[in-house]
Design an enzyme around this catalytic site. Structure first.
Site, PDB file in Angstrom:
ATOM      1  N   ARG A  49      25.198  34.495  55.873  1.00  0.00           N
ATOM      2  CA  ARG A  49      25.161  35.223  54.599  1.00  0.00           C
ATOM      3  C   ARG A  49      24.526  36.608  54.749  1.00  0.00           C
ATOM      4  O   ARG A  49      24.904  37.542  54.041  1.00  0.00           O
ATOM      5  CB  ARG A  49      24.404  34.408  53.544  1.00  0.00           C
ATOM      6  CG  ARG A  49      25.234  33.262  53.006  1.00  0.00           C
ATOM      7  CD  ARG A  49      24.532  32.520  51.901  1.00  0.00           C
ATOM      8  NE  ARG A  49      25.477  31.648  51.209  1.00  0.00           N
ATOM      9  CZ  ARG A  49      25.156  30.859  50.198  1.00  0.00           C
ATOM     10  NH1 ARG A  49      23.915  30.825  49.754  1.00  0.00           N
ATOM     11  NH2 ARG A  49      26.060  30.110  49.609  1.00  0.00           N
TER      12      ARG A  49
ATOM     13  N   LYS B  75      33.487  13.720  44.395  1.00  0.00           N
ATOM     14  CA  LYS B  75      33.776  13.347  43.009  1.00  0.00           C
ATOM     15  C   LYS B  75      34.860  14.202  42.356  1.00  0.00           C
ATOM     16  O   LYS B  75      34.877  15.418  42.493  1.00  0.00           O
ATOM     17  CB  LYS B  75      32.501  13.465  42.163  1.00  0.00           C
ATOM     18  CG  LYS B  75      31.423  12.484  42.573  1.00  0.00           C
ATOM     19  CD  LYS B  75      30.206  12.673  41.690  1.00  0.00           C
ATOM     20  CE  LYS B  75      29.153  11.616  41.984  1.00  0.00           C
ATOM     21  NZ  LYS B  75      27.954  11.822  41.161  1.00  0.00           N
TER      22      LYS B  75
ATOM     23  N   GLY C 271      30.504  24.201  51.176  1.00  0.00           N
ATOM     24  CA  GLY C 271      29.688  24.028  52.378  1.00  0.00           C
ATOM     25  C   GLY C 271      30.311  23.215  53.490  1.00  0.00           C
ATOM     26  O   GLY C 271      30.341  23.639  54.645  1.00  0.00           O
TER      27      GLY C 271
ATOM     28  N   GLY D  37      29.727  27.162  44.819  1.00  0.00           N
ATOM     29  CA  GLY D  37      29.755  26.945  43.374  1.00  0.00           C
ATOM     30  C   GLY D  37      30.509  28.032  42.640  1.00  0.00           C
ATOM     31  O   GLY D  37      31.294  27.761  41.716  1.00  0.00           O
TER      32      GLY D  37
END
Length: 376
Positions: A36, A176, A332, A355
């Site tokens: 990053r 999920k 990730g 996200g």
């Protein structure tokens, strides 16, 4: 993108506040993955070459609003200095003791006072958060612009959603369905096919009456999965789920394993990776793609016995890219798989924001992007 870019700013001699995403993993005060930090170096180099003086800010970890030495950015400042080959001064606090996350007006004003009216957001990974250093500060500066990394993220993801080369194949995995409902629904409107693996696949499989043993399932999402499969059939949308899988007797790395068809799943076993037939079917779909978006692993990737499906999909995505497809990987575990397979340089774009990219692909507006100054 109709927002100002750092390229549009007069930077010479100005103090510029740059919000970066240096939320990197640390081990005993040492940065263990500087990806990053490296990703935002072009933005910093661009500004410095044009005579800007830079004030950088980032969050690190989740200190829950209180100072915590474990989440100090001091090691990050040292790593940045090493990468830049230039000194980087570290400030022990931004401006005071207020918690940044609150988007507090007073704190936002104090942050804005640190620069000469110019704010650059290069923190795509935080763009879905309405924090003071991402959104609040923009109300108190003259111009708020996207950095080069932010610009690149939005260009790749924006083109995939608004004007993709076709066929467009979306690959979704992870545990999920509930984490990715909006993404599934939104991408079904814009993609040509979707490959579903990981734990989330079992909710789709069970909704069709197939045996799944002890595999992960969200019983409250069975009706939704049924509805999505029905909708896909009506629209001739290719929604592909696993036809075989690698099973474990227990959820642990050294458990007994077997590979079966989904329809032949024995009681008491749990699906922890996609099987060879599914790998071949998914890889064939990816081979004909011109645009690929991948978010989420195909199995319990962190356990070697159940990593093959994810790694093979990584290779299939890289092979399609080599033939000219545009590939975008976010999240990730899928990013980790690309790195583990040594394929990072074979992917068109690896997103730095799991996200944020999910929310963007789900059709949501990102507060950190919306807050930037519009081009006139």
């Amino acid at each position: 993108m109709n927002k100002l870019s750092i390229r549009d700013l007069e930077l010479g001699g100005k103090r510029v506040f740059v919000r970066v995403d240096f939320n990197v993993p640390l081990d005993r005060g040492r940065v263990t993955d500087d990806t990053r930090i490296r990703e935002t170096l072009p933005t910093l180099a661009f500004a410095r070459e044009r005579g800007a003086r830079l004030v950088l800010a980032s969050h690190l970890g989740r200190p829950k609003g209180k100072p915590n030495p474990n989440y100090s950015l001091r090691p990050v400042a040292a790593k940045l200095a090493e990468l830049l080959g230039a000194p980087v001064e570290f400030a022990a606090d931004c401006v005071g003791s207020d918690a940044e996350e609150a988007n507090d007006e007073g704190f936002s004003r104090q942050l804005a006072a640190l620069c000469d009216g110019l704010f650059v957001c290069d923190a795509f990974g935080s763009a879905h958060r309405a924090h003071a250093s991402v959104v609040g500060i923009t109300r108190f500066v003259k111009q708020a612009a996207a950095g080069l990394l932010m610009e690149r993220e939005l260009a790749y993801l924006g083109k995939a959603l608004s004007n993709p080369e076709r066929p467009f194949v979306a690959v979704l995995g992870g545990a999920k369905v509930s984490d990715k409902i909006e993404v599934v629904e939104n991408l079904m409107r814009v993609a040509d096919s979707m490959l579903i693996g990981g734990g989330m696949a079992y909710t789709f499989l069970k909704s069709q009456g197939l045996p799944i043993g002890k595999s992960l399932v969200e019983t409250d999402k069975l009706d939704l999965a049924r509805k999505l499969i029905e909708e896909a059939k009506q629209r001739n949308f290719r929604l592909l789920v696993p036809s075989d899988h690698v099973l474990g007797a227990e959820f642990k790395a050294d458990t007994e394993t077997q590979t079966t068809t989904v329809s032949g799943t024995p009681e008491g076993w749990m699906g922890l990776d996609i099987g060879p037939e599914t790998i071949a079917k998914f890889s064939a779909e990816l081979a004909r793609a011109e645009t690929i978006v991948w978010n989420g692993p195909m199995g319990v990737f962190e356990m070697p016995a159940f990593a093959k499906g994810t790694l093979e999909i990584a290779r299939a995505v890289a092979a399609a890219t080599a033939k000219g497809a545009t590939s975008i990987v976010g999240g990730g575990d899928s990013v980790a798989a690309i790195h583990q397979a040594g394929l990072a340089d074979k992917i068109s774009h690896i997103s730095t924001g799991g996200g944020a990219s999910l929310e963007f692909l789900g059709g949501r507006k990102l507060p950190g992007v919306e807050a930037l100054t519009n081009k006139s």
